[in-house]
Design an enzyme around this catalytic site. Structure first.
Site, PDB file in Angstrom:
ATOM      1  N   ARG A   1      31.047  -1.397  -7.128  1.00  0.00           N
ATOM      2  CA  ARG A   1      31.331  -2.482  -7.009  1.00  0.00           C
ATOM      3  C   ARG A   1      31.207  -3.481  -8.107  1.00  0.00           C
ATOM      4  O   ARG A   1      31.319  -4.803  -7.887  1.00  0.00           O
ATOM      5  CB  ARG A   1      30.178  -2.924  -5.847  1.00  0.00           C
ATOM      6  CG  ARG A   1      30.057  -2.082  -4.743  1.00  0.00           C
ATOM      7  CD  ARG A   1      28.826  -2.397  -3.757  1.00  0.00           C
ATOM      8  NE  ARG A   1      29.088  -3.462  -3.085  1.00  0.00           N
ATOM      9  CZ  ARG A   1      29.535  -3.862  -1.933  1.00  0.00           C
ATOM     10  NH1 ARG A   1      30.064  -3.094  -1.261  1.00  0.00           N
ATOM     11  NH2 ARG A   1      29.906  -5.162  -1.505  1.00  0.00           N
TER      12      ARG A   1
ATOM     13  N   GLU B   1      44.179  -6.125 -14.581  1.00  0.00           N
ATOM     14  CA  GLU B   1      42.829  -5.802 -14.536  1.00  0.00           C
ATOM     15  C   GLU B   1      42.356  -4.297 -15.024  1.00  0.00           C
ATOM     16  O   GLU B   1      41.248  -4.575 -15.216  1.00  0.00           O
ATOM     17  CB  GLU B   1      42.497  -6.168 -12.965  1.00  0.00           C
ATOM     18  CG  GLU B   1      43.007  -5.099 -11.930  1.00  0.00           C
ATOM     19  CD  GLU B   1      42.798  -5.391 -10.507  1.00  0.00           C
ATOM     20  OE1 GLU B   1      41.804  -6.098 -10.245  1.00  0.00           O
ATOM     21  OE2 GLU B   1      43.377  -5.161  -9.799  1.00  0.00           O
TER      22      GLU B   1
END
Ligand code: M6R
Length: 612
Positions: A27, A493
């Protein structure tokens, strides 16, 4: 973003908590910490950086005996919002007496005023966090009953929270509470767990309770007592998690991202399962059930989402307009929530989110509901805030997506958007014959994806030839324009290469100035009515020295112009968006691998963005 895991039972808590933190690593976080209820009181261990550093600290500081004896604990991975990623700011945080400590996901918006109030009463804060304000507030309210103290404190806070609380004077319980930040309680044999993400529970139990906003639960090894903020009992159903450990493990792949890319024939099959009526040329979507009159009434569709989900929505826009003839708009969720959108009951808002937790998307849904609009969810995570808030819609059933870079969620989202367009189209202007053609193509998606996956080695070679470039452009037209945006997002990313996605026709209006000899330009040149225009745009780039990497439909290569070619299977332009996206995922993956990047956990990024 931040992650919570808590354990209360008869086993040593530390291995369960560390195992849970590892499952939550994906996460995104920058520090980690753990609190254990020991005979002598609560002890905390915190460190900056990876969970492995926390493990080293525990090895150095926690004796074998203490490790064995501590069977209750809470742990956290923190993604800094208030205060730098330092050990002092890492959770857990104590109250003034150091007998209560908490871990917290979310943001306490009125923490400044709480902090000032407590400072005036003599509190000296150890951190810059909003969380410490809450832990001290709980301590201030404590009068021998930790549940009551938590409820009293939570009534004074504004903002979002998922918290787990331990109290040294009541060591046989753990208090957890949620408001806008997910928490799942897992029930095992003689033990209970809590986590902010079901992935952390999967190794321990299948029996779970998804807490709702406003719930405060007292958890012991054998019981879960849920109250609301008025301290009244609440009933919540026990659900089956329906995940097994293999779903959250790498299964022999070097990275979760690669595993998830290769899972796509299966994840898309799951998204489509039981939802295609080939004979009728229609889609069967229970979550989108509407009468012909209701269908005819839809004046406009508005798709909202962020990041990759926004790009999926942009493909959906083409599908809804082309297939169903419904005027469609796509709005970035953060923009939608603040712009006072003009929507009414004839509009249909579809909120798209993999995690179902994205704060801006959630807020956009609430705004749309306030305006009396029909809101549907297109979500992956069952039980997530967005799935609950929308209450109706369609799950994409992609399974857990662990890599921060979204891959199988995108293809699942686009697949279901195509089905939605088919269904709405058949209720309006789409003939059965055309419906049957589209349904048959959508049904072939798993094999169309396989077609691209078979080129993995060839795509790795293409990646080798562009891996040293610091800039790249992705160009597409029509429904391939959002795929170009998505390709650029993937590359930047995970590989930190500066990448721009553009409408192919826009290059000459400015960005072409950035091309230098050898700049990779990835051109989505699938067979479509605008193919010749796309080739024209590619020629303009080639004339400025760009290196052209073309993604073309089988039988339509243009070897004079292109330096490298990736082949797509034959299919219509809308359906081709999915195999094309898979090709770009592989390309980005290999560039990032060759550049030695942290593919599954790229710097600065979090998997679910639960802050504005
Ligand atoms: O969970 P969501 O789909 O709502 O997340 C939206 C974005 O944060 C997400 O797609 C993000 O852009 C990913 N890192 C893309 O790979």
């Amino acid at each position: 973003m931040c992650g919570i895991i808590g354990y209360i039972g008869s086993r040593p808590a530390t291995p369960v908590l560390i195992g849970g933190l590892k499952r939550l690593e994906y996460r995104g976080y920058d520090s980690a910490g753990i609190a254990l209820a020991e005979r002598t009181g609560l002890s905390t261990f915190r460190s900056v950086g990876k969970v492995s550093r926390l493990v080293d600290k525990l090895k150095a500081e926690l004796s074998e005996k203490r490790h064995e004896e501590a069977t209750t604990g809470i742990a956290h991975t923190r993604w800094a919002t208030h205060g730098a990623p330092t050990e002092a700011n890492a959770h857990p945080h104590f109250d003034k007496s150091r007998k209560i400590c908490i871990v917290h996901n979310g943001i306490i918006e009125n923490y400044r005023s709480i902090r000032e109030r407590l400072q005036a009463k003599g509190h000296k804060f150890d951190s810059d966090t909003d969380t410490e304000a809450l832990s001290r507030l709980i301590g201030e309210s404590y009068n021998g009953d930790i549940r009551k103290a938590v409820i009293q404190a939570l009534r004074q806070v504004e903002g979002a929270y998922g918290i787990a609380v331990l109290c040294a004077d009541e060591p046989n319980k753990m208090i957890v509470a949620r408001m806008g930040s997910p928490l799942v309680v897992g029930m095992g044999d003689d033990e209970c767990l809590v986590a902010s993400d079901a992935a952390a529970l999967v190794a321990h139990t299948q029996r779970v309770i998804y807490l709702d906003d406003g719930d405060v639960a007292v958890i012991t090894p054998h019981s879960v007592d849920i109250r609301n903020l008025d301290d009244e009992p609440i009933e919540r159903n026990v659900a089956e998690l329906g995940l097994d450990v293999s779903a959250v493990e790498k299964g022999g792949y070097e990275h979760y991202m690669l595993k998830e890319i290769f899972e796509q024939p299966e994840s898309v099959r799951n998204a489509l399962r039981g939802r295609i009526d080939l004979a009728e040329g229609n889609a069967v979507l229970a979550g989108l059930s509407a009468s012909p009159a209701e269908l005819a009434e839809i004046g406009r569709i508005i798709l909202v989402g962020c990041g990759t989900s926004l790009h999926a929505g942009m493909v959906g826009e083409f599908a809804f307009e082309d297939v169903a003839g419904i005027s469609t708009e796509v709005q970035q969720a953060a923009e939608f929530r603040y712009r006072n959108p003009i929507v009414d009951r004839h509009d249909m808002v579809i909120a798209i989110s993999q995690s179902g937790e994205t704060a801006d998307t959630l807020a956009a849904i609430r705004k749309a509901k306030e305006k009396g609009t029909k809101v549907f969810g297109l979500v992956n995570v069952v039980g997530s805030a967005i799935a609950r808030e929308t209450g109706r819609g369609v799950f994409i059933h992609a399974g857990p997506e662990i890599s921060v870079a979204s891959t199988k969620a995108f293809t699942g989202q686009v697949s279901v958007l195509l089905l939605m367009a088919l269904k709405l189209g058949r209720g309006r202007r789409l003939s059965q014959e055309h419906g049957m053609e589209l349904a048959a193509e959508i049904n072939r998606l798993p094999e169309l994806i396989e077609f691209v996956l078979k080129q993995n080695d060839a795509i790795a070679k293409v990646a080798e030839r562009m891996s040293k470039s610091e800039h790249a452009f992705f160009l597409g037209r029509g429904p391939m324009h959002p795929v170009a945006l998505e390709g650029a997002l993937k590359l930047k990313e995970i590989s930190y290469v500066h990448a721009e996605g553009y409408h192919a026709a826009e290059m000459k209006h400015g960005p072409i100035a950035l091309l230098t000899p050898g700049t990779p330009v990835i051109v989505l040149a699938n067979h479509s009515p605008v193919l010749e225009k796309v080739w024209g745009n590619a020629e303009e780039c080639k004339a400025r020295g760009a290196r052209i990497i073309a993604v073309v439909t089988e039988g339509h290569a243009h070897t004079d112009l292109t330096d490298d070619t990736i082949i797509l299977p034959k299919c219509s332009p809308l359906v081709a968006t999915i195999p094309a996206a898979v090709a770009l995922q592989l390309l980005s993956y290999h560039v990032a691998r060759l550049r030695g990047c942290s593919i599954d956990q790229p710097r600065n990024l979090a998997k679910s963005v639960t802050v504005e």
